[in-house]
Write a protein that holds these residues in place. Structure first.
Motif, PDB file in Angstrom:
ATOM      1  N   HIS C 248      33.446  35.360  51.211  1.00  0.00           N
ATOM      2  CA  HIS C 248      33.990  36.686  50.904  1.00  0.00           C
ATOM      3  C   HIS C 248      33.554  37.197  49.533  1.00  0.00           C
ATOM      4  N   ILE C 249      33.378  36.298  48.591  1.00  0.00           N
ATOM      5  CA  ILE C 249      32.894  36.759  47.287  1.00  0.00           C
ATOM      6  C   ILE C 249      31.476  37.295  47.434  1.00  0.00           C
ATOM      7  N   ILE C 250      30.631  36.514  48.072  1.00  0.00           N
ATOM      8  CA  ILE C 250      29.232  36.913  48.180  1.00  0.00           C
ATOM      9  C   ILE C 250      29.089  38.170  49.043  1.00  0.00           C
ATOM     10  N   ARG C 251      29.871  38.230  50.094  1.00  0.00           N
ATOM     11  CA  ARG C 251      29.768  39.418  50.934  1.00  0.00           C
ATOM     12  C   ARG C 251      30.178  40.677  50.151  1.00  0.00           C
ATOM     13  N   ALA C 252      31.280  40.578  49.427  1.00  0.00           N
ATOM     14  CA  ALA C 252      31.735  41.733  48.653  1.00  0.00           C
ATOM     15  C   ALA C 252      30.716  42.061  47.564  1.00  0.00           C
ATOM     16  N   TRP C 253      30.149  41.017  46.985  1.00  0.00           N
ATOM     17  CA  TRP C 253      29.160  41.221  45.925  1.00  0.00           C
ATOM     18  C   TRP C 253      27.921  41.944  46.457  1.00  0.00           C
ATOM     19  N   HIS C 254      27.492  41.529  47.646  1.00  0.00           N
ATOM     20  CA  HIS C 254      26.282  42.131  48.215  1.00  0.00           C
ATOM     21  C   HIS C 254      26.474  43.614  48.524  1.00  0.00           C
ATOM     22  N   VAL C 255      27.718  44.040  48.725  1.00  0.00           N
ATOM     23  CA  VAL C 255      27.930  45.461  49.002  1.00  0.00           C
ATOM     24  C   VAL C 255      28.501  46.198  47.782  1.00  0.00           C
ATOM     25  N   ALA C 256      28.651  45.468  46.669  1.00  0.00           N
ATOM     26  CA  ALA C 256      29.226  46.108  45.482  1.00  0.00           C
ATOM     27  C   ALA C 256      28.345  47.266  45.044  1.00  0.00           C
ATOM     28  N   GLY C 257      28.960  48.389  44.791  1.00  0.00           N
ATOM     29  CA  GLY C 257      28.205  49.564  44.369  1.00  0.00           C
ATOM     30  C   GLY C 257      27.640  50.332  45.539  1.00  0.00           C
ATOM     31  N   ARG C 258      27.664  49.718  46.737  1.00  0.00           N
ATOM     32  CA  ARG C 258      27.182  50.413  47.926  1.00  0.00           C
ATOM     33  C   ARG C 258      28.325  50.631  48.897  1.00  0.00           C
ATOM     34  N   CYS C 259      29.406  49.910  48.653  1.00  0.00           N
ATOM     35  CA  CYS C 259      30.583  50.022  49.514  1.00  0.00           C
ATOM     36  C   CYS C 259      31.238  51.373  49.262  1.00  0.00           C
ATOM     37  N   THR C 260      31.417  52.147  50.346  1.00  0.00           N
ATOM     38  CA  THR C 260      32.020  53.470  50.180  1.00  0.00           C
ATOM     39  C   THR C 260      33.527  53.397  50.350  1.00  0.00           C
ATOM     40  N   ASP C 261      34.036  52.190  50.561  1.00  0.00           N
ATOM     41  CA  ASP C 261      35.462  51.984  50.818  1.00  0.00           C
ATOM     42  C   ASP C 261      35.866  52.678  52.118  1.00  0.00           C
ATOM     43  N   CYS C 262      35.081  52.449  53.159  1.00  0.00           N
ATOM     44  CA  CYS C 262      35.400  53.063  54.452  1.00  0.00           C
ATOM     45  C   CYS C 262      36.510  52.300  55.148  1.00  0.00           C
ATOM     46  N   GLY C 263      36.774  51.081  54.681  1.00  0.00           N
ATOM     47  CA  GLY C 263      37.932  50.348  55.186  1.00  0.00           C
ATOM     48  C   GLY C 263      37.759  49.684  56.531  1.00  0.00           C
ATOM     49  N   GLU C 264      36.521  49.683  57.056  1.00  0.00           N
ATOM     50  CA  GLU C 264      36.312  49.069  58.357  1.00  0.00           C
ATOM     51  C   GLU C 264      36.581  47.564  58.340  1.00  0.00           C
ATOM     52  N   CYS C 265      36.247  46.896  57.224  1.00  0.00           N
ATOM     53  CA  CYS C 265      36.403  45.441  57.163  1.00  0.00           C
ATOM     54  C   CYS C 265      37.854  45.044  57.393  1.00  0.00           C
ATOM     55  N   GLU C 288      35.709  51.761  35.858  1.00  0.00           N
ATOM     56  CA  GLU C 288      36.225  51.613  34.505  1.00  0.00           C
ATOM     57  C   GLU C 288      35.127  51.268  33.510  1.00  0.00           C
ATOM     58  N   PHE C 289      34.231  50.420  33.928  1.00  0.00           N
ATOM     59  CA  PHE C 289      33.206  49.937  32.990  1.00  0.00           C
ATOM     60  C   PHE C 289      32.070  50.939  32.822  1.00  0.00           C
ATOM     61  N   TYR C 290      31.655  51.532  33.933  1.00  0.00           N
ATOM     62  CA  TYR C 290      30.404  52.290  33.888  1.00  0.00           C
ATOM     63  C   TYR C 290      30.588  53.753  34.279  1.00  0.00           C
ATOM     64  N   GLY C 291      31.814  54.197  34.368  1.00  0.00           N
ATOM     65  CA  GLY C 291      32.058  55.592  34.715  1.00  0.00           C
ATOM     66  C   GLY C 291      32.285  55.755  36.202  1.00  0.00           C
ATOM     67  N   GLU C 292      33.003  56.817  36.553  1.00  0.00           N
ATOM     68  CA  GLU C 292      33.356  57.066  37.952  1.00  0.00           C
ATOM     69  C   GLU C 292      32.106  57.123  38.825  1.00  0.00           C
ATOM     70  N   TYR C 293      32.179  56.440  39.937  1.00  0.00           N
ATOM     71  CA  TYR C 293      31.072  56.501  40.885  1.00  0.00           C
ATOM     72  C   TYR C 293      31.641  56.335  42.284  1.00  0.00           C
ATOM     73  N   GLN C 294      31.246  57.190  43.171  1.00  0.00           N
ATOM     74  CA  GLN C 294      31.671  57.045  44.559  1.00  0.00           C
ATOM     75  C   GLN C 294      30.426  56.905  45.419  1.00  0.00           C
ATOM     76  N   ALA C 295      30.248  55.714  45.964  1.00  0.00           N
ATOM     77  CA  ALA C 295      29.071  55.491  46.812  1.00  0.00           C
ATOM     78  C   ALA C 295      29.120  56.439  47.993  1.00  0.00           C
ATOM     79  N   GLY C 296      27.995  57.041  48.322  1.00  0.00           N
ATOM     80  CA  GLY C 296      27.919  57.892  49.498  1.00  0.00           C
ATOM     81  C   GLY C 296      28.331  59.329  49.262  1.00  0.00           C
ATOM     82  N   GLU C 297      28.742  59.650  48.033  1.00  0.00           N
ATOM     83  CA  GLU C 297      29.136  61.026  47.769  1.00  0.00           C
ATOM     84  C   GLU C 297      27.912  61.942  47.864  1.00  0.00           C
ATOM     85  N   ASP C 298      26.786  61.431  47.369  1.00  0.00           N
ATOM     86  CA  ASP C 298      25.531  62.143  47.558  1.00  0.00           C
ATOM     87  C   ASP C 298      24.460  61.110  47.843  1.00  0.00           C
TER      88      ASP C 298
END
Lengths: 275, 341, 324, 146
Positions: C248-265, C288-298
């Motif tokens: 679960h750590i690696i899976r979440a890591w692999h999608v970090a920054g690309r996960c749009t939080d669609c909640g399917e998992c 918090e660290f690098y500024g607001e970002y929402q994957a998939g917004e554009d």
């Protein structure tokens, strides 16, 4: 207590022979120096190295060989690659025998036999060919058609050249796919060669080789008048248990490990086309 | 028949657990699954279906087979540790209990699986009738009676009491050991009433009368070649949810793990739905998800019956109906393929 | 809902008849109202098309395969699904030109497992009436507040705006995005040992069915690292407690920054593991660290882990936040 | 607990960038600055090469602490590798801590080829921290202990 079938015994590799650039033949005995177990031609055994993996191989030596077992193995996956780099004296694990084997004591008895092999497909056939040689009185005429990519790739060429061709009532036809400077024999694919050598269509044919060869050879044999119940072949699929439980190797309701690997063609025709 | 007040059950559990590994439906982080009981465990006998089936008790998700030590060219084998503990599994529903018989056919026939066999021999099964079957249940289609769950001991929960009836020698043995916890119950009417209630509910379940007549071994090729598989399997994700919650799925993998000093060979559940299930050095015989999907249902409905006197490898527990992420399931297959005559 | 479904069906019929698209991906009816599955439609089977409160499945991932096929496909995307769609476009996994996107109105989807956890067993059918969900069950009719049985992803909805579409159906519901990070913050406020216990309890339920990975629109690798026998981590069972964490750590890591939080998992997990809490931790941290970002917004903005600034915080500084 | 910790010798895995801290370790050696023998150095071509899987695998195989040493931000041999590594490790370590893993078990330090003394000091400090923290129980794999 009964022994758990998935737990192997230990075998020792006592001899390694390089047959072709990517095929080696391994001689295996048990820790007591004797043959690990008895088998019938066409049956298989699971060889493995802990930590590398386990894989199923057909037993190349004849059951009439009472001293050891041989496996001709082509380098193609992780287990075989590991096997190709070992040295004599290496221990491996072995379990078996598995599968139904060829019906040498029933369907084949008293028949003329035609063996058709391509490449490493000779491995399971070598077992039965040598069995037939040792029990010559039980079988009729034997025709062997064997083809490979080049003369370098002919498995067991020494044995074929020095022993099989001299056997009475044995006709051996060799062919290679493409001409090479060192080859003065027939050149061409096995399926075509089958039509050229003049087979007697009352014989029983045993096929083993790459799927594409099997496909075309089958068609050509049928053209020559062989019936599907005269043709036998062996299948190979991924297996993990070899005891019909792990659920991988089934073709329809038949498990290749338990009900096969030897199938008669009319039996195969009743199975779904998923092999 | 005997009965025990539900509030006295914890004492019964701790008595049984003294001599046996006791498995019960235990609530943990929102889910109920069969797990080994200890005094802190939250037992939930009311849950109709545990998320995973009860097969874990005999066929655990991962089973150590044998340990090797490798020293240069030499290999040595450590004798495997056999599961010798006595076990009691409590609260098994009729469908799961039936699944054990199907697993027996797979694991005990021909080369018997010694681990499985031993666990089977050491385990006493206490079943529990399903008071409230749900919409996905179709055990009736396979001739299973949820009101009379069989096993070594059958039990029913009615009005604050657990009614207990041994069926086999093993059941009688366990009953003798625990009889002090029970009071005699001469009146069977409570149980019988519940049984007829359950049967009445089951009769009106939507899947109870699902038609399996199309699935016979002689239709193997016809079913296999049906063009409907494509649409049926379209949404399949290729995950292993259905196989891992299924009480009868039995496929496994054998793998090696390099430990600190040796190699542990273990057997673990595998799923025919996984893309790499049949992948090997020379290729893959079931490269598409449609083929893998077809394999799973053909195995349950045609191949298994063909090898085992027409017995389907499905018990109608309905777990796949409820758990599939994309709501594909065996009932949809049976209905879709079963409708063409 | 009935109205939207009718409109969607008409739209599909219209585009199919006109030949704008040659097939449609949507949801097909099941036996009970909760068991609708994703499916492709042509005019032949369009009568089976449904759009109900149980159509939680995100259809974007199917487009990876579908958009490679011949002809244009019509897809119905809910607002949250459009984020996954954009993300897949950004990653060049789907061919935009082969897809006709119809954004479809969404007022929150229902979780059948929550309904069951609510004590409503034997659901045969459901219908919405205002904020209520009326369930026809084998044990009689039951009514619940819809908000009590909504999917986790809907309870923490990112907003009802479609970020990409060719056409919209229904009205664009105006809704303030809900707080997604409440539970993450609660966990952060716990002690290390409490958190460990929480996750141990949750992750030990994992049966490694891989449903979370296979449904995830961000997990679009052709060959997953967990399917590679050479990776030495391809065990199919969580034989040791370590493996469930590794997975679960690696899976979440692999999608970090690309996960749009669609909640399917979290929706598909048969064991109800709150996997979104792992993904949201990454999202919250990166915000918090690098500024607001929402994957998939554009489809343009670089993901936080694909970029950097000279003055980024140092790795050991993460614990300087409040809490612990 | 106190007694136990005295005899406890941790296993530390240090991933060192080839261009800086690996050379820094060399320098520490030639300057006869000692660092604990519990530290097992693994050379990587750049701090950016560190796959998070390596860290988890190190813990699985018995490491009690994992440290990544790379070039100071701005000094990367490949210009920007360590900037990416910094973001990755920040989020990853935060995640490990979120799952309840002690935050002291993981660390990133920037050590240049000239900082032999810093290398030695960092390692001594890290080993002391881990020794005080005790054995890695939360990310252990029991199979790897037998």
């Amino acid at each position: 207590m009964r022994k758990e079938p998935l737990i192997p015994g230990i075998g020792v590799v006592t001899d390694i022979r390089r047959d072709t650039p990517d095929v080696k033949t391994f001689r295996v005995v048990g820790l007591d120096g004797k043959k690990p177990f008895e088998h019938i031609p066409g049956q298989c055994a699971f060889l493995s190295m802990p930590g590398i993996g386990e894989a199923l191989f057909s037993i190349t030596s004849s059951p009439t060989n009472t001293e050891y077992m041989e496996f001709s193995i082509k380098k193609c996956g992780c287990v075989t690659e590991w096997l190709h780099q070992i040295e004599v004296g290496q221990q491996i694990t072995i379990r078996g025998p598995y599968g139904n084997g060829f019906p040498v004591e029933t369907d084949f008895k008293g028949k003329d036999l035609v063996f058709i092999a391509g490449g490493i497909g000779l491995a399971p056939l070598r077992s039965i060919i040598n069995y037939v040689r040792d029990k010559r009185e039980n079988y009729g005429k034997v025709t062997i058609i064997y083809g490979s990519r080049s003369d370098d790739d002919l498995v067991d060429y020494e044995e074929i050249k020095n022993e099989w061709v001299n056997e009475p009532d044995f006709s051996v036809y060799l062919t290679i796919d493409r001409e090479t400077p060192t080859w003065d024999g027939h050149v061409g694919f096995v399926p075509n060669y089958v039509k050229e050598v003049g087979l007697d269509n009352t014989a029983t044919a045993v096929l083993c080789g790459p799927p594409i060869m099997i496909k075309f050879t089958l068609a050509n044999l049928q053209e020559l008048g062989f019936k599907t119940n005269q043709i036998f072949t062996t299948l190979e699929l991924k297996m993990k248990c070899a005891i019909g439980k792990c659920g991988r190797c089934n073709v329809g309701d038949k498990y290749v490990c338990k009900d096969g690997p030897v199938f008669r063609c009319d039996q195969l025709n009743e199975l779904p086309n998923e092999y | 028949m005997m009965k025990i007040s539900l509030k006295n059950l914890p004492e019964l559990y701790s008595f049984i657990a003294k001599k046996n590994d006791l498995y019960l439906p235990i609530f943990k982080a929102g889910q109920v699954d069969f797990a080994k009981w200890d005094k802190d465990a939250i037992v939930d006998l009311n849950k109709l279906k545990t998320t995973k089936s009860a097969k874990d008790v005999f066929f655990p998700q991962s089973q150590d087979l044998v340990r090797f030590e490798v020293d240069g060219k030499k290999i040595s084998i450590d004798e495997p540790i056999m599961p010798t503990n006595k076990q009691v599994i409590f609260g098994v529903k009729a469908c799961d209990n039936r699944s054990f018989e199907l697993l027996d056919m797979a694991f005990v026939e021909d080369y018997p699986d010694t681990f499985y066999e031993m666990r089977r021999a050491n385990t006493t099964i206490v079943t529990l009738a399903c008071a409230k079957p749900d919409e996905a249940c179709f055990c009736k289609a396979y001739g299973i009676d949820a009101a009379d769950p069989k096993g070594d001991v059958s039990t029913w929960i009615v009005d604050g009491y657990l009614h207990w009836m041994p069926n086999t020698d093993k059941g009688i043995e366990l009953t003798t050991e625990v009889k002090d916890f029970f009071e005699l119950d001469m009146d069977n009417s409570a149980v019988e009433n519940q049984q007829s209630e359950i049967r009445a509910i089951i009769d009106r379940l939507p899947y109870s009368n699902i038609d399996l007549s199309k699935f016979t071994p002689d239709k193997l090729l016809e079913l296999f070649n049906s063009p409907k598989w494509k649409a049926l399997s379209e949404a399949c994700l290729g995950c292993g949810t259905c196989t891992f919650v299924c009480p009868t799925c039995q496929c496994y993998d054998v793998k090696d793990f390099k430990t600190k000093t040796g190699v542990q060979r273990f057997k673990c559940w595998d799923s025919c739905m996984f893309a790499d299930f049949t992948k090997c050095a020379h290729g893959n015989t079931r490269p598409s998800q449609m083929q893998r999907y077809r394999q799973r249902f053909m195995h349950k409905l045609v191949y298994f019956p063909s090898n085992h006197d027409g017995v389907y490898s499905c018990v109608g527990c309905g777990r796949c109906v409820q758990k599939c992420p994309q709501m594909l399931n065996i009932v949809k297959v049976i209905k879709t393929l079963g409708e063409d005559k | 809902m009935q109205e939207i479904m009718k409109q969607a069906k008409l739209k599909a019929e219209e585009l199919l008849t006109k030949g704008v698209v040659n097939r449609v991906i949507g949801w097909t009816e099941g036996d009970f109202s909760y068991d609708c599955s994703p499916a492709t439609f042509t005019l032949d089977n369009l009568d089976k098309f449904v759009y109900t409160e149980f159509c939680g499945a995100n259809l974007s991932k199917y487009l990876i395969e579908e958009s490679k096929k011949e002809g244009k496909i019509l897809v119905f995307l809910k607002p949250c699904d459009t984020y996954s769609f954009n993300q897949l476009i950004q990653e060049h996994r789907i061919k935009r030109e082969n897809i006709y996107v119809v954004g479809i109105e969404c007022r929150g989807k229902v979780d059948i497992d929550k309904l069951r956890a609510f004590g409503i067993d034997g659901v045969l059918g459901c219908k919405t009436e205002g904020d209520k969900l009326i369930c026809d069950t084998i044990y009689g009719e039951k009514t619940v507040d819809k908000v009590d049985v909504m999917l986790e992803k809907c309870l923490s909805c990112k907003g009802k705006k479609h970020v990409v579409y060719d056409e919209l159906i229904g009205e664009e519901v105006v809704e303030e995005p809900k707080d997604r990070f409440g539970m993450v913050a609660q966990l952060e406020a716990m002690t290390e040992d409490e958190r460990y216990k929480f996750w141990q309890n949750e992750l030990s339920k994992c049966i490694r069915c891989n449903a979370c990975r296979n449904v995830c629109p961000a997990c679009s690798c052709v060959h997953c690292v967990f399917d590679n026998p050479d990776s030495n981590i391809a065990s199919k069972a969580n034989t040791d407690r370590f493996e469930e964490k590794l997975y679960h750590i690696i899976r979440a890591w692999h999608v970090a920054g690309r996960c749009t939080d669609c909640g399917e998992c979290s929706r598909v997990c048969p064991q109800g593991i709150p996997l979104h809490l792992i993904n949201r931790k990454f999202i919250k941290d990166m915000n918090e660290f690098y500024g607001e970002y929402q994957a998939g917004e554009d489809t343009e903005t670089k993901a936080p882990l694909n970029s950097y600034t000279f003055g980024d915080r140092e790795p050991h500084e993460f614990d300087t936040k409040e809490g612990k | 607990m106190q007694v136990e910790n005295k005899t406890f010798k941790p296993t530390i895995v240090a991933f060192c960038c080839n261009w800086c801290s690996y050379a820094g370790a060399d320098l520490a050696g030639s300057a006869r600055l000692s660092y604990p023998a519990e530290v097992k150095i693994i050379r990587i071509p750049c701090s950016c090469r560190l796959n998070p899987m390596f860290i988890l695998k190190a813990f699985q195989r018995g490491a009690d602490g994992v440290i990544l040493c790379g070039c100071h931000p701005g000094d990367c041999h490949y210009t920007t590798g360590n900037y990416y590594a910094r973001r990755r490790m920040t989020t990853l370590f935060s995640m490990l801590n979120y799952l309840g893993i002690e935050k002291e078990r993981t660390r990133v330090e920037w050590v240049s080829a000239a900082e032999g003394a810093k290398f030695s000091a960092v390692m001594n400090d890290f080993v002391a921290t881990i020794t005080a923290l005790g054995e890695n129980k939360k990310l252990e794999d029991l199979r790897c202990k037998k």
